[in-house]
Design a protein around this motif. Structure first.
Motif, PDB file in Angstrom:
ATOM      1  N   ASP A   1      -6.751  -0.099   7.393  1.00 16.04           N
ATOM      2  CA  ASP A   1      -8.693  -0.385   7.841  1.00 16.04           C
ATOM      3  C   ASP A   1      -8.882  -1.937   7.429  1.00 16.04           C
ATOM      4  O   ASP A   1      -8.788  -2.464   6.371  1.00 16.04           O
ATOM      5  CB  ASP A   1      -9.448   0.310   7.344  1.00 16.04           C
ATOM      6  N   THR A   2      -9.441  -2.199   8.142  1.00 12.84           N
ATOM      7  CA  THR A   2      -9.590  -4.328   8.839  1.00 12.84           C
ATOM      8  C   THR A   2     -11.359  -4.493   8.649  1.00 12.84           C
ATOM      9  O   THR A   2     -11.502  -5.576   8.726  1.00 12.84           O
ATOM     10  CB  THR A   2      -9.231  -4.764   9.414  1.00 12.84           C
ATOM     11  N   GLY A   3     -12.293  -3.482   8.181  1.00  9.49           N
ATOM     12  CA  GLY A   3     -13.417  -3.545   7.554  1.00  9.49           C
ATOM     13  C   GLY A   3     -13.633  -4.684   7.454  1.00  9.49           C
ATOM     14  O   GLY A   3     -14.313  -5.533   7.370  1.00  9.49           O
ATOM     15  N   LYS A   4     -12.628  -5.168   6.149  1.00  9.11           N
ATOM     16  CA  LYS A   4     -13.562  -5.628   4.782  1.00  9.11           C
ATOM     17  C   LYS A   4     -13.123  -7.241   5.285  1.00  9.11           C
ATOM     18  O   LYS A   4     -13.270  -8.513   5.454  1.00  9.11           O
ATOM     19  CB  LYS A   4     -12.544  -5.575   3.903  1.00  9.11           C
ATOM     20  N   THR A   5     -11.797  -7.625   6.391  1.00 11.88           N
ATOM     21  CA  THR A   5     -10.740  -8.613   7.263  1.00 11.88           C
ATOM     22  C   THR A   5     -11.957  -9.074   7.574  1.00 11.88           C
ATOM     23  O   THR A   5     -12.550  -9.939   7.880  1.00 11.88           O
ATOM     24  CB  THR A   5      -9.772  -8.518   7.311  1.00 11.88           C
TER      25      THR A   5
ATOM     26  N   TYR B   1      -5.432   3.149   5.233  1.00 12.18           N
ATOM     27  CA  TYR B   1      -4.849   2.178   4.468  1.00 12.18           C
ATOM     28  C   TYR B   1      -6.567   1.872   3.900  1.00 12.18           C
ATOM     29  O   TYR B   1      -6.588   0.563   4.726  1.00 12.18           O
ATOM     30  CB  TYR B   1      -3.545   1.347   3.924  1.00 12.18           C
ATOM     31  N   THR B   2      -6.707   0.804   2.774  1.00 14.37           N
ATOM     32  CA  THR B   2      -7.958   0.421   2.641  1.00 14.37           C
ATOM     33  C   THR B   2      -6.896  -1.223   1.584  1.00 14.37           C
ATOM     34  O   THR B   2      -6.401  -0.920   1.296  1.00 14.37           O
ATOM     35  CB  THR B   2      -9.302   0.726   1.902  1.00 14.37           C
ATOM     36  N   ALA B   3      -8.095  -2.450   1.290  1.00 14.72           N
ATOM     37  CA  ALA B   3      -7.568  -3.269   0.620  1.00 14.72           C
ATOM     38  C   ALA B   3      -8.005  -2.862  -0.392  1.00 14.72           C
ATOM     39  O   ALA B   3      -7.251  -3.235  -1.357  1.00 14.72           O
ATOM     40  CB  ALA B   3      -8.108  -5.243   0.815  1.00 14.72           C
ATOM     41  N   GLU B   4      -8.570  -1.953  -0.912  1.00 14.48           N
ATOM     42  CA  GLU B   4      -9.114  -1.743  -1.774  1.00 14.48           C
ATOM     43  C   GLU B   4      -8.469  -0.359  -2.596  1.00 14.48           C
ATOM     44  O   GLU B   4      -8.311  -0.160  -3.902  1.00 14.48           O
ATOM     45  CB  GLU B   4     -10.292  -1.080  -2.552  1.00 14.48           C
ATOM     46  N   ASP B   5      -7.690   0.009  -1.965  1.00 17.05           N
ATOM     47  CA  ASP B   5      -6.522   1.149  -1.995  1.00 17.05           C
ATOM     48  C   ASP B   5      -5.734   1.177  -4.102  1.00 17.05           C
ATOM     49  O   ASP B   5      -5.033  -0.503  -3.375  1.00 17.05           O
ATOM     50  CB  ASP B   5      -5.623   1.217  -0.933  1.00 17.05           C
TER      51      ASP B   5
ATOM     52  N   THR C   1       0.559   6.763   5.826  1.00 19.38           N
ATOM     53  CA  THR C   1      -0.784   7.650   5.951  1.00 19.38           C
ATOM     54  C   THR C   1      -1.012   8.486   6.616  1.00 19.38           C
ATOM     55  O   THR C   1      -0.628   9.109   7.438  1.00 19.38           O
ATOM     56  CB  THR C   1      -1.897   6.460   6.153  1.00 19.38           C
TER      57      THR C   1
ATOM     58  N   ASN D   1       0.437  -1.212   0.007  1.00 19.37           N
ATOM     59  CA  ASN D   1       0.036   0.161   0.407  1.00 19.37           C
ATOM     60  C   ASN D   1       0.821   1.431   0.008  1.00 19.37           C
ATOM     61  O   ASN D   1       0.299   2.279  -1.043  1.00 19.37           O
ATOM     62  CB  ASN D   1      -0.655   0.249   1.273  1.00 19.37           C
TER      63      ASN D   1
END
Length: 321
Positions: A290-294, A133-137, A127, A123
């Motif tokens: 950001d671990t929201g997706k995880t 950071y997100t996984a989609e960045d 930051t 990534n």
């Protein structure tokens, strides 16, 4: 949740993460095969295969027999002082070519899932405060290690599209736990000795992940159906400033941190004058994940709190003094 796979192959099993991962898999009753450069230090209760150097020529035939899941931890890791003439070339030999060679042989051997332990360096290096950071960045690696990990990810994802191999990518930030080395170990040494540190006024935020939490996430990804062909960022879920980390680590060590509130601009200036600007960056800049997706996709939460993980890390450090 599906049953545990027939055999899990773990590369880099003698490393910091690999040892703990194998112990946990074995504790859960899983058949584990470990791939290491030299079989001189086998992992207890697991079948060990010596594969030598990892590159495009490595023969993984024996290691991959009857394996359903590969967890690829082995890598040329980020080093502080790299005296290679072409550092990126050296990283690519192991981290890109070596990884793709293993993945292709895994496909031929009938492996279903390939878990690649990457790095948050894919990534980037830091930051803006409050903008994790997100996984989609979009990937933005800077150093040779991060670039090689990014290229390996891209090649693996293409391989998945072409062959049906399930790829799972995990990008952890700094991992700490019993046996941790490098800067984290240095901080504990400074704190234990009671050395005054000029780090008492740093208001950044950084994500970390405890070894036990990373191991738990990796194990979850061996079987979870929603993990297939996904990229996950990993962290403890509680971000700390450098100052907070030292304070809480000092408490865990039983040695209150002696921190002087030196302004960040002065620290940066001193680091530049000393020829160590990267050190100031790691100490003063933010790096949030950001671990929201995880957590959502895997229905996962870090099982160990930051303070409990710091206590475990500190206890191990003190025992080894």
């Amino acid at each position: 949740m599906s049953s545990m796979p027939k055999i899990i192959l773990v590369s880099g099993a003698n490393g910091f993460v690999g040892k703990s991962l194998c112990i946990e898999l074995l504790r859960q009753g899983q058949a584990v095969r470990t791939a290491v450069r030299s079989a001189n230090i086998p992992v207890a209760n697991s079948e060990t295969v010596s594969i030598g150097e990892i590159n495009r020529e490595t023969d993984w035939t024996d290691a991959l027999s009857h394996v359903k899941v590969v967890i690829h931890l082995a890598a040329r890791v980020h080093v502080m002082k790299d005296d290679s003439i072409d550092a990126l070339f050296e990283f690519r030999k192991v981290n890109v070519e070596g990884t793709l060679n293993l993945a292709r042989q895994a496909i031929a051997a009938g492996v279903k899932r390939f878990i690649f332990i990457s790095s948050i360096k894919v990534n980037g290096e830091n930051t803006r405060f409050g903008h994790p950071y997100t996984a989609e960045d979009q990937s933005a690696p800077i150093d040779s290690y991060g670039i090689s990990k990014c290229e390996a990810e891209q090649e693996l994802q293409q391989l998945a599209k072409e062959t049906g191999l399930e790829i799972v990518i995990i990008r952890p930030p700094l991992v700490y736990g019993p046996g941790v080395k490098a800067n984290f170990h240095s901080m504990m040494r400074w704190l234990e000795k009671g050395i005054p540190l000029p780090l008492g006024a740093i208001n950044n935020k950084r994500s970390f992940i405890a070894l036990d939490n990373l191991v738990d996430l990796i194990v979850t990804c061996t079987t979870h159906p929603s993990a297939a062909n996904q990229t996950f960022l990993a962290a403890d879920g509680e971000d700390l400033s450098t100052t907070e980390l030292l304070q809480r680590l000092g408490k865990a060590l039983g040695k209150p941190a002696r921190l002087m509130p030196i302004p960040v601009w002065l620290l940066n200036t001193a680091a530049i004058l000393l020829g160590k600007p990267n050190m100031a960056q790691r100490l003063c800049n933010s790096l949030q994940v950001d671990t929201g997706k995880t957590c959502k996709l895997l229905d996962w939460q870090p099982p160990v709190s930051v303070d409990d993980a710091l206590k475990k890390t500190a206890a191990d450090f003190l025992q080894k003094l």
